[in-house]
Design an enzyme around this catalytic site. Structure first.
Site, PDB file in Angstrom:
ATOM      1  N   ARG A  96      -1.579  -1.256   3.356  1.00 49.49           N
ATOM      2  CA  ARG A  96      -1.712  -1.216   1.894  1.00 49.49           C
ATOM      3  C   ARG A  96      -2.792  -2.212   1.466  1.00 49.49           C
ATOM      4  NH1 ARG A  96       3.723  -2.727  -0.791  1.00 49.49           N
ATOM      5  NH2 ARG A  96       4.301  -0.797   0.300  1.00 49.49           N
ATOM      6  N   HIS A 127       2.294  -5.522   4.117  1.00 51.07           N
ATOM      7  CA  HIS A 127       1.651  -4.230   4.367  1.00 51.07           C
ATOM      8  C   HIS A 127       0.132  -4.395   4.507  1.00 51.07           C
ATOM      9  CE1 HIS A 127       4.708  -1.019   3.926  1.00 51.07           C
ATOM     10  NE2 HIS A 127       5.337  -1.869   3.130  1.00 51.07           N
ATOM     11  N   ASP A 170       6.704   1.839   5.875  1.00 47.05           N
ATOM     12  CA  ASP A 170       7.858   2.363   5.139  1.00 47.05           C
ATOM     13  C   ASP A 170       8.075   3.802   5.599  1.00 47.05           C
ATOM     14  OD1 ASP A 170       7.952   0.006   3.656  1.00 47.05           O
ATOM     15  OD2 ASP A 170       6.772   0.831   2.010  1.00 47.05           O
ATOM     16  N   GLU A 180      15.500  -3.517   1.882  1.00 44.90           N
ATOM     17  CA  GLU A 180      14.953  -2.159   1.810  1.00 44.90           C
ATOM     18  C   GLU A 180      15.168  -1.457   3.146  1.00 44.90           C
ATOM     19  OE1 GLU A 180      11.318  -3.304  -1.310  1.00 44.90           O
ATOM     20  OE2 GLU A 180      10.868  -2.885   0.802  1.00 44.90           O
ATOM     21  N   HIS A 201      11.921  -0.286   5.271  1.00 41.79           N
ATOM     22  CA  HIS A 201      10.813  -1.229   5.475  1.00 41.79           C
ATOM     23  C   HIS A 201      10.946  -1.931   6.833  1.00 41.79           C
ATOM     24  CE1 HIS A 201       8.018  -4.422   3.729  1.00 41.79           C
ATOM     25  NE2 HIS A 201       8.515  -5.041   4.787  1.00 41.79           N
TER      26      HIS A 201
END
Length: 232
Positions: free
Chosen positions: A103, A147, A154, A211, A214
């Site tokens: 990301r 990320h 994810d 999460e 993740h």
């Protein structure tokens, strides 16, 4: 005066000469590191890719800055681990469905701007029904993301027909129900979460308790580094 001007010109050129290589070296270094990233579709063509931040199907409600293609990019070390996880999932009759990988920092910055825009609540009912935006910074959305190092992913599991296993909450649901061990989920939902967790941990990925989707490959190739090249 002419001689003085010449000396000034030479000094300026000398300064430019010594400054420029440092800038170029940084650019070359980033490019070199970018070449260590793998397009996961090229090594796992049978995996399912649903890169959410390339589309409007996400908590921001629009394509996110930095995503110019629906690709999953990972550093080669994490990519190797993910291949192992994929093989184990397929051996057990499942498949991996991937939502996000590397990301760019500019995407994280986009998330932070979205959080700070109190007027934009169009995705609240779906993604954060029980929280105000002021509660999202920190545990759910951070100004810096792992990320951006290329070692975090994810994802979820699907059956052999591509149907997602019921994990008890949607991907990117900002609520404690997304915590891996939340007490509100059913026994079968918890079993599905642990199936994913165990597959990923066996391949060298560490889970994130808040999460269920993740995971981060350990050790990370570039700890304390946040890349910003676009996904393309």
């Amino acid at each position: 005066m002419l001689l003085k001007f010449c000396f000034k010109s030479i000094s300026l050129l000398t300064a430019i000469y010594f400054i420029s290589p440092a800038v170029n070296a940084e650019e070359v270094g980033t490019k070199t590191k970018r070449n260590e990233f793998v397009d996961i579709a090229t090594i796992m063509p049978t995996a399912i890719f649903d890169i959410r931040y390339y589309s409007a199907n996400n908590f921001v409600g629009q394509p996110v800055d930095g995503y110019q293609a629906p690709k999953c990019l990972l550093h080669k070390t994490a990519a190797k681990g993910l291949q192992q996880a994929h093989k184990q999932a397929q051996k057990a009759g499942y498949n991996l469905k991937i939502f996000d990988c590397y990301r760019p920092q500019r995407a994280v910055d986009h998330f932070v701007r979205w959080v700070n825009d109190e007027s934009d609540v169009k995705t609240k009912a779906e993604y954060y029904p029980n929280l105000g935006k002021d509660k999202l910074l920190g545990g759910y959305i951070a100004a810096k993301s792992g990320h951006s190092r290329g070692s975090t992913i994810d994802l979820t599991l699907t059956d052999a027909n591509g149907k997602e296993l019921n994990m008890g909450s949607l991907f990117d649901m900002f609520d404690t129900i997304s915590n891996t061990d939340d007490e509100r989920i059913t026994a079968s939902e918890k079993a599905n979460r642990y199936l994913l967790k165990n597959i990923m941990m066996a391949a060298g990925f560490a889970p994130y308790s808040m999460e269920w989707w993740h995971f981060t490959y350990k050790p990370q190739a570039y700890p304390n580094t946040y890349f910003d090249f676009v996904v393309q």
